[in-house]
Design a protein around this motif. Structure first.
Motif: not given
Length: 170
Positions: A40-52, A99-109, A130-135
């Protein structure tokens, strides 16, 4: 019939067997679980270049440790689940908190993506927050898998961490 629970370092959970399976022999935990979050981090990183990629981010959902291995192609998945169950409770508790904190950060994103009028415009900000929190949380989870645990967090510290997550996505 033997009803004894497997013990790390002995029998089926012998250290050399765990190490060969890429399971930490001292903790009984495997970093393969973190692949779920790295995806999911990889997908978030790709989001600016590939909004799809937003749809793929939205399709991501939390998976508990044991469920990850039960449904994975990990070669020694049964051993990974057995070792997790034998892992010290303190380590599992620390890992589950991260893991709960990661899940929460992803859910917020994910919520930010859902609420964005135009994902392509909001993507860079969503990605960065998201990356600043999740990584760092994934790094902490990796540390736990390798045997490092920070002092037991108090309830107040847990609330502070959640407040920090909420503030970044507000």
């Amino acid at each position: 019939m033997n009803n004894e629970q497997p013990v790390l370092g002995k029998g089926l959970l012998a250290a050399d067997r765990l190490a060969h399976a890429n399971i930490n022999p001292a903790t009984g935990l495997a970093t393969d679980y973190l692949n779920h979050f790295n995806e999911v981090v990889m997908l978030l990183e790709m989001l600016p270049a590939m909004p799809e990629c937003a749809e793929d981010v939205l399709d991501w959902s939390p998976v508990p440790y044991e469920a990850h291995f039960e449904t994975s192609t990990f070669k020694d998945k049964e051993l990974a689940v057995m070792a997790y169950r034998a892992a010290p409770q303190k380590l599992r508790t620390h890992l589950e908190a991260r893991v709960a904190a990661i899940n929460s950060a992803v859910e917020s994103a994910q919520q930010q993506i859902r609420e964005a009028p135009d994902v392509s415009i909001a993507a860079a900000d969503i990605c960065e927050m998201a990356i600043q929190l999740i990584r760092p949380l994934i790094s902490q989870a990796s540390g736990i898998i390798h045997g490092y645990t920070a002092p037991d967090p108090s309830q107040a510290e847990g609330e502070d961490a959640q407040a920090e997550i909420d503030a970044m996505f507000a």
